[in-house]
Structure formats: structure tokens, C-alpha cells
Write an enzyme that holds these catalytic residues in place. Sequence first.
Site, PDB file in Angstrom:
ATOM      1  N   GLY A  77     -39.063  15.007   6.618  1.00  0.00           N
ATOM      2  CA  GLY A  77     -38.520  14.653   7.599  1.00  0.00           C
ATOM      3  C   GLY A  77     -38.182  13.824   9.160  1.00  0.00           C
ATOM      4  O   GLY A  77     -37.961  13.838   9.802  1.00  0.00           O
ATOM      5  N   GLU A 116     -43.469  15.573   3.082  1.00  0.00           N
ATOM      6  CA  GLU A 116     -43.123  15.567   1.921  1.00  0.00           C
ATOM      7  C   GLU A 116     -41.678  14.619   2.487  1.00  0.00           C
ATOM      8  O   GLU A 116     -40.574  14.850   2.482  1.00  0.00           O
ATOM      9  CB  GLU A 116     -42.424  16.934   1.343  1.00  0.00           C
ATOM     10  CG  GLU A 116     -42.821  17.782   0.683  1.00  0.00           C
ATOM     11  CD  GLU A 116     -41.756  18.811   0.545  1.00  0.00           C
ATOM     12  OE1 GLU A 116     -41.792  19.497  -0.501  1.00  0.00           O
ATOM     13  OE2 GLU A 116     -40.772  19.250   1.222  1.00  0.00           O
ATOM     14  N   ARG A 132     -22.346  10.377   4.629  1.00  0.00           N
ATOM     15  CA  ARG A 132     -22.898  10.399   5.088  1.00  0.00           C
ATOM     16  C   ARG A 132     -21.975  10.111   6.777  1.00  0.00           C
ATOM     17  O   ARG A 132     -21.760  11.295   7.834  1.00  0.00           O
ATOM     18  CB  ARG A 132     -23.987   9.712   5.644  1.00  0.00           C
ATOM     19  CG  ARG A 132     -24.974   9.714   4.821  1.00  0.00           C
ATOM     20  CD  ARG A 132     -26.384   9.585   5.015  1.00  0.00           C
ATOM     21  NE  ARG A 132     -27.343  10.174   6.389  1.00  0.00           N
ATOM     22  CZ  ARG A 132     -27.781   9.901   7.212  1.00  0.00           C
ATOM     23  NH1 ARG A 132     -26.994   8.344   7.613  1.00  0.00           N
ATOM     24  NH2 ARG A 132     -27.653  10.339   8.203  1.00  0.00           N
ATOM     25  N   CYS A 140      -8.714   7.692   0.826  1.00  0.00           N
ATOM     26  CA  CYS A 140      -7.720   8.030   1.191  1.00  0.00           C
ATOM     27  C   CYS A 140      -8.163   9.377   1.881  1.00  0.00           C
ATOM     28  O   CYS A 140      -7.744  10.707   1.727  1.00  0.00           O
ATOM     29  CB  CYS A 140      -6.814   8.021  -0.174  1.00  0.00           C
ATOM     30  SG  CYS A 140      -6.007   6.975  -0.883  1.00  0.00           S
ATOM     31  N   TYR A 175     -29.874   8.987   0.732  1.00  0.00           N
ATOM     32  CA  TYR A 175     -28.654   9.641   0.994  1.00  0.00           C
ATOM     33  C   TYR A 175     -27.035   9.159   1.178  1.00  0.00           C
ATOM     34  O   TYR A 175     -26.453   9.534   1.465  1.00  0.00           O
ATOM     35  CB  TYR A 175     -29.041  11.012   2.222  1.00  0.00           C
ATOM     36  CG  TYR A 175     -29.916  11.530   2.250  1.00  0.00           C
ATOM     37  CD1 TYR A 175     -29.749  12.661   1.501  1.00  0.00           C
ATOM     38  CD2 TYR A 175     -30.725  11.728   3.360  1.00  0.00           C
ATOM     39  CE1 TYR A 175     -31.050  13.094   1.648  1.00  0.00           C
ATOM     40  CE2 TYR A 175     -32.265  12.327   3.685  1.00  0.00           C
ATOM     41  CZ  TYR A 175     -32.206  12.838   2.324  1.00  0.00           C
ATOM     42  OH  TYR A 175     -33.485  13.806   2.730  1.00  0.00           O
TER      43      TYR A 175
HETATM   44  C1  LIG Z   1     -35.205  17.547   2.156  1.00  0.00           C
HETATM   45  C2  LIG Z   1     -35.951  18.140   2.216  1.00  0.00           C
HETATM   46  C3  LIG Z   1     -36.964  16.855   2.210  1.00  0.00           C
HETATM   47  C4  LIG Z   1     -37.045  15.742   3.158  1.00  0.00           C
HETATM   48  O1  LIG Z   1     -35.892  15.541   4.416  1.00  0.00           O
HETATM   49  P1  LIG Z   1     -36.256  13.963   4.610  1.00  0.00           P
HETATM   50  O2  LIG Z   1     -35.591  14.267   5.837  1.00  0.00           O
HETATM   51  O3  LIG Z   1     -35.449  13.419   4.164  1.00  0.00           O
HETATM   52  O4  LIG Z   1     -37.489  13.585   4.585  1.00  0.00           O
HETATM   53  C5  LIG Z   1     -38.474  17.562   1.807  1.00  0.00           C
HETATM   54  N1  LIG Z   1     -38.826  18.973   1.945  1.00  0.00           N
HETATM   55  C6  LIG Z   1     -37.830  19.631   1.796  1.00  0.00           C
HETATM   56  C7  LIG Z   1     -37.890  21.136   1.151  1.00  0.00           C
HETATM   57  C8  LIG Z   1     -36.716  19.776   1.852  1.00  0.00           C
HETATM   58  O5  LIG Z   1     -35.389  20.092   1.537  1.00  0.00           O
END
Ligand SMILES: *Cc1c(COP(=O)(O)O)cnc(C)c1O
Length: 426
Positions: free
Chosen positions: A245, A278, A318, A349, A378
Amino acid sequence: MSINQSIKPITTEVKDNLTIGGCDLVELAKRYGTPLYVIDEATLRGICREYKNAFKGKNINMMYASKALCTLSTSAIIASEGFGFDTVSIGEIYTVYKAGADMSKVLFNGNNKSRRELELAIDLKVGRFSVDNFYEAELLNTIAQEKGISADVLLRVTPAIECHTHEYIKTGQLDSKFGFDLSQVDEVIASQYSNLNIKGLHAHIGSQIFELQSYRDEVDILVSELKRINQKFGLNLTELNIGGGLGVKYTEEDCPPSVEELAQALSALPDDLTIYIEPGRSIISTSGVTLYTVGSSKQVPNGRKYIAVDGGMADNPRPAMYKAKYTAEAANKPDVQETEEVTIAGRFCESGDVLIENITLPKLETGDIICVYNTGAYNYSMASNYNRVEKPAMVLVNNSQSDIIVNRESLEDLVYKENIPDRLRR
Ligand SMILES: *Cc1c(COP(=O)(O)O)cnc(C)c1O
């Protein structure tokens, strides 16, 4: 400064034209065509190393969230930096497997994994399953039984924190489609699934996060929840996955915290736990740019000036999906004064297919090359064939060398999976 706090790849330089990774962007556009995704290897490796250094000394496993961008080459680079992978489909699992990832460092996450996906994931020896709901707990337990194995799992929970950029809410309960409500966790544990080996908890509180307090609260909640479960059930769960995140800087207005600051915010994590982080966006976004060629333009009388490029919402959905903002420059006019306010429109379009509204650039002409920054995450992973347009190619640049890592789709690619029943043939 941390790489996620930079709009541009760290190797971006102004020569006659803009260059990234020592490669002239105008030459790349000429050689490979546009639209073109460009990934800078030095920026990608740089941020991977920042994360590793920031958490040095902690028992932390870095897991890249593949959904941000999942190709063979980028996965191979990220794996070579020692990262594991957070995956959400058998397609992502297969890709990182083909890229040579250590499968014991792969986590399979998602709110509706199919039987086929779970079976293949076990066959490919995925290291952890993030179990999202009761249905999946049953299903995975059954499949593991059939295969005579014990699956190592984390329980995906919703810690009642939700965070998107500046908005940050903490509620008693989170109305989310992902994971178990904290009030449901005891029931999962009490079920004592014979072939699930529960190792700990997993949460993910949002994306493009600028607010570190949300991470501190998440850690507090998860650590005390783990303690509570261990006491109540006499267990020794030792793993916490705190999700991804961390935000990136799409425009000058964006001020994401650094990786170092994130590490400080997470410093309350106990040393005796095994931690997973992550990040997806913050790993890959800054290393990527997209090159477009300017085609037509339109001056609305007493209105805006539109500059149309040869890509748009099919290669970068996005802006159309959630009004995302981007920064761009004219790659062949790095020294020309930016004097004209324009709106960069896509070629698809939909009136909503606008890449950047109201950006000041040098006076543009047909054939100019536009470089849109921070498109590593993304973009390709969300790309479509809308309007039956071929998906762009992707090149990797490093030390003045460029290598194609995803070929541009061909017209044949657009039709090759299709079939005309005999009765319709003419
Ligand atoms: C999407 C997601 C992430 C990565 O989020 P980012 O904002 O790209 O860092 C990590 N863990 C889980 C479970 C996710 O769904």
C-alpha cells in the site's frame, strides 16, 4: 530521498532528448514503436534494495504484489533481489514460476480462488495460502486432504482500518469483500481443519497510502489479535503479513512517506514474529514510463486544446477508472519552454479517455514523443484490447541497452483464439 518519492526513474537525464537507463527515448520510440512501456532496471532494483535495507535486522520477508505488474522479466529481476511474490491468480503464479521464483516464497491470496487454481497452486508448491473465507477454508482443506499434504496458511482478516491516500478511516467493523471479520477468526481456528496449518494473520489496508498512522494502528491491532488467539487457543502463531500500500509520487502534489519512514512506523513489530510486507505499486511504479506519439490535435473554440496520442485507456485505464493524475514531458523537446496548456487525450472511443487534463507542455506538433511518468504499476497489468487495439510492447532499459520483454501484439494475435463455425463461413 526514497525512489517512491520521485516522479521519474532515477536514471532520467536530459541530453538532446530525454533518456532513461542511458537510452534515448525518441530512439526507443523509433525502434520499437509507440505506445511503448519502458521499465528502468536500475530504478526497480534500487527500490527493492531500499526496502531490504530499511528492514535490515528484522525478520522480514519481502513479497512483491504481482498484480501491479507481472511479466517474466520483471518477476525475474524482483526474484533475483530476494523477494517473494504475493499472487492473486494461477496466471500470476504460473508467470513467477516460469520466471524462476522460489515457490516457497509465493503467497496465494484472493477472495474467490477456484478449485483448479488451488490444486495447481499446490502442485507448483506455493509456500503460503492466504485463506479468505469459510468456503475457501473448507475447499483448501479438502484438496489438501486429497493430495495428502498440509497447506501452510495465513488467515486474511479485515482489521477495521481502511486507507486510500489522504483518507484514513478506522471503524468498528469494515464492510469489505476481503477476509474474515475479526469477530469470525475464533470460529475458523476452532474448526480445526485437519490439513490446514495456520501460521498467522494477513491484512492489507489499502493502496496509494500516504498516512503512516494507519500502519501503526494496523500493527497494534494485528499484534494484539495474534496474542489473543495464541492465549485463547494455546497456539503459537508467529507470522504476520501486513500487506502493501505505500504510495508513490504521480504529480508534484503527491507526498508519499519514504520506505525508511514506513519501516519506522512498523518498528513496533515484535522481533520474534516472522513478518511479510507486500508492496506492489511502490516497487514497480516509478521504474515505468509510457511513450506515446502525438497525432491529431483540436482547439475547441474558446475552450481547451486537446492533443491526441496513439494510446490511452486501453494501455492505462487509471485516469478513466479513478481520475488518476499523471505527469508528462515531451521527450524530444526537453529544453523547449513549456508554454501551452493542453489536455492529452487518448485514441479510444470514450469521452472519458483522457490521460492528463490541463498540463503545461512545450508547443506540440504531430510526431512529438510524450513520456508519461510513473506508469509501471497497474497499467500493463490492467490493459485491455478495447477498440480491438493491439497491446503495446514493453522494453527493459539498463546501462544504455534496451531489450524487448513483451512483444507488441500483432493483428493476428487479435484473432488467433477465435473460431468461425462452418455454417457462418463464406
Ligand atoms: C493490492 C495488494 C497489495 C499491493 O498493494 P500496493 O498498493 O500495490 O502496494 C498487497 N497485498 C494485497 C493483499 C493486495 O491486495
